[in-house]
Design a protein around this motif. Structure first.
Motif, PDB file in Angstrom:
ATOM      1  N   THR A 137       6.868 -24.797 -53.979  1.00 42.89           N
ATOM      2  CA  THR A 137       7.748 -24.083 -54.895  1.00 42.89           C
ATOM      3  C   THR A 137       6.993 -23.849 -56.195  1.00 42.89           C
ATOM      4  OG1 THR A 137       8.667 -26.187 -55.692  1.00 42.89           O
ATOM      5  CG2 THR A 137       9.928 -24.995 -54.001  1.00 42.89           C
ATOM      6  N   VAL A 138       7.414 -22.816 -56.928  1.00 40.94           N
ATOM      7  CA  VAL A 138       6.846 -22.528 -58.240  1.00 40.94           C
ATOM      8  C   VAL A 138       8.004 -22.351 -59.208  1.00 40.94           C
ATOM      9  CG1 VAL A 138       5.380 -20.986 -59.595  1.00 40.94           C
ATOM     10  CG2 VAL A 138       4.870 -21.367 -57.167  1.00 40.94           C
ATOM     11  N   ALA A 139       7.922 -23.070 -60.330  1.00 42.02           N
ATOM     12  CA  ALA A 139       8.953 -22.980 -61.362  1.00 42.02           C
ATOM     13  C   ALA A 139       8.300 -22.568 -62.678  1.00 42.02           C
ATOM     14  CB  ALA A 139       9.667 -24.317 -61.522  1.00 42.02           C
ATOM     15  N   ASP A 140       9.107 -21.979 -63.553  1.00 48.42           N
ATOM     16  CA  ASP A 140       8.616 -21.513 -64.845  1.00 48.42           C
ATOM     17  C   ASP A 140       9.106 -22.442 -65.951  1.00 48.42           C
ATOM     18  OD1 ASP A 140       7.927 -20.219 -67.193  1.00 48.42           O
ATOM     19  OD2 ASP A 140       8.411 -18.234 -66.409  1.00 48.42           O
ATOM     20  N   PRO A 141       8.233 -23.302 -66.486  1.00 46.58           N
ATOM     21  CA  PRO A 141       8.657 -24.255 -67.509  1.00 46.58           C
ATOM     22  C   PRO A 141       8.928 -23.622 -68.873  1.00 46.58           C
ATOM     23  CG  PRO A 141       6.310 -24.404 -67.193  1.00 46.58           C
ATOM     24  CD  PRO A 141       6.830 -23.445 -66.144  1.00 46.58           C
ATOM     25  N   GLN A 142       8.534 -22.375 -69.073  1.00 49.75           N
ATOM     26  CA  GLN A 142       8.809 -21.715 -70.345  1.00 49.75           C
ATOM     27  C   GLN A 142      10.250 -21.218 -70.438  1.00 49.75           C
ATOM     28  OE1 GLN A 142       5.604 -20.789 -68.858  1.00 49.75           O
ATOM     29  NE2 GLN A 142       4.599 -22.211 -70.226  1.00 49.75           N
ATOM     30  N   ILE A 143      10.952 -21.210 -69.318  1.00 51.34           N
ATOM     31  CA  ILE A 143      12.350 -20.781 -69.295  1.00 51.34           C
ATOM     32  C   ILE A 143      13.222 -22.026 -69.216  1.00 51.34           C
ATOM     33  CG2 ILE A 143      14.101 -19.464 -68.038  1.00 51.34           C
ATOM     34  CD1 ILE A 143      11.846 -17.682 -66.979  1.00 51.34           C
ATOM     35  N   ARG A 144      14.276 -22.057 -69.998  1.00 54.23           N
ATOM     36  CA  ARG A 144      15.179 -23.220 -70.029  1.00 54.23           C
ATOM     37  C   ARG A 144      15.638 -23.601 -68.623  1.00 54.23           C
ATOM     38  NH1 ARG A 144      20.656 -23.957 -73.598  1.00 54.23           N
ATOM     39  NH2 ARG A 144      20.963 -26.107 -72.986  1.00 54.23           N
ATOM     40  N   GLY A 145      15.524 -24.871 -68.301  1.00 52.39           N
ATOM     41  CA  GLY A 145      15.924 -25.370 -66.989  1.00 52.39           C
ATOM     42  C   GLY A 145      14.831 -25.290 -65.947  1.00 52.39           C
ATOM     43  N   GLN A 146      13.666 -24.760 -66.300  1.00 48.71           N
ATOM     44  CA  GLN A 146      12.530 -24.606 -65.376  1.00 48.71           C
ATOM     45  C   GLN A 146      12.947 -24.009 -64.027  1.00 48.71           C
ATOM     46  OE1 GLN A 146      13.050 -28.143 -66.414  1.00 48.71           O
ATOM     47  NE2 GLN A 146      11.955 -27.766 -68.303  1.00 48.71           N
ATOM     48  N   PRO A 147      13.506 -22.799 -64.035  1.00 48.19           N
ATOM     49  CA  PRO A 147      14.005 -22.226 -62.781  1.00 48.19           C
ATOM     50  C   PRO A 147      12.895 -21.914 -61.779  1.00 48.19           C
ATOM     51  CG  PRO A 147      13.904 -20.542 -64.468  1.00 48.19           C
ATOM     52  CD  PRO A 147      13.595 -21.857 -65.148  1.00 48.19           C
ATOM     53  N   LEU A 148      13.266 -21.984 -60.516  1.00 41.43           N
ATOM     54  CA  LEU A 148      12.343 -21.574 -59.462  1.00 41.43           C
ATOM     55  C   LEU A 148      12.117 -20.067 -59.555  1.00 41.43           C
ATOM     56  CD1 LEU A 148      13.689 -23.535 -56.373  1.00 41.43           C
ATOM     57  CD2 LEU A 148      11.561 -23.945 -57.601  1.00 41.43           C
ATOM     58  N   ILE A 149      10.868 -19.665 -59.438  1.00 40.46           N
ATOM     59  CA  ILE A 149      10.561 -18.233 -59.388  1.00 40.46           C
ATOM     60  C   ILE A 149      10.003 -17.838 -58.035  1.00 40.46           C
ATOM     61  CG2 ILE A 149      10.226 -18.036 -61.873  1.00 40.46           C
ATOM     62  CD1 ILE A 149       7.163 -17.917 -61.261  1.00 40.46           C
ATOM     63  N   ALA A 150       9.574 -18.844 -57.253  1.00 42.40           N
ATOM     64  CA  ALA A 150       9.032 -18.555 -55.924  1.00 42.40           C
ATOM     65  C   ALA A 150       9.131 -19.789 -55.049  1.00 42.40           C
ATOM     66  CB  ALA A 150       7.575 -18.110 -56.025  1.00 42.40           C
ATOM     67  N   MET A 151       9.257 -19.566 -53.760  1.00 45.58           N
ATOM     68  CA  MET A 151       9.234 -20.643 -52.780  1.00 45.58           C
ATOM     69  C   MET A 151       8.677 -20.105 -51.472  1.00 45.58           C
ATOM     70  SD  MET A 151      13.188 -21.021 -51.551  1.00 45.58           S
ATOM     71  CE  MET A 151      13.756 -21.150 -53.209  1.00 45.58           C
TER      72      MET A 151
END
Length: 148
Positions: free
Chosen positions: A24-38
């Motif tokens: 999985t890949v998450a974006d830590p710069q966005i609040r909540g570190q949402p998943l952007i890819a899996m």
């Protein structure tokens, strides 16, 4: 290299999406570190499809762990420091599962607009549900996995 942060998401999704490795890949710069890819492999472990988890926080829904493990996981999400641990969760089917997670921060570029470092949280997942408990992985093997 300098890039526009928002343009990286589509590239990452196309690279990660087709692999059978559970990642999985998450974006830590966005609040909540949402998943952007899996990957397809993660979809098999979790039972969820890409569209069901994209934009949600970096975890299998209902994931739990002891206090120290959760502290270390949260710290990794904030700093990008390496984390390895076993997390209890629930698949989409409702079935309980154990997931061995290796999480690392990966710096990829500098944002051309803000000048800030662009980095992502990369999670490698292994289904260890067949273990009787969290002590099921020999400590010497877990130590080696932590050092990767």
């Amino acid at each position: 290299a300098c890039v526009c942060h928002s343009g990286l998401s589509a590239i990452i999704t196309s690279i990660v999406g087709g692999t059978d490795i559970s990642v999985t890949v998450a974006d830590p710069q966005i609040r909540g570190q949402p998943l952007i890819a899996m990957s397809r492999g993660f979809q098999v472990i979790s039972g969820y499809q890409q569209h069901e988890l994209t934009g949600r926080s970096f975890r299998i829904p209902d994931q739990t762990a002891d206090g120290e493990t959760m502290f270390d996981l949260r710290s990794s999400c904030k700093t990008g420091a390496s984390f390895t641990g076993i997390l209890e969760g629930r698949r989409k089917s409702g079935e309980n599962c154990l997931t061995l997670l290796n999480l690392i921060g990966l710096s990829v570029a500098e944002d051309v607009v803000t000048g800030e470092e662009v980095w992502f949280l990369i999670g490698f997942h292994a289904d260890v549900s067949d273990l009787d408990n969290q002590e099921g992985i020999p400590s010497d093997k877990l130590l080696v996995f932590n050092q990767l």
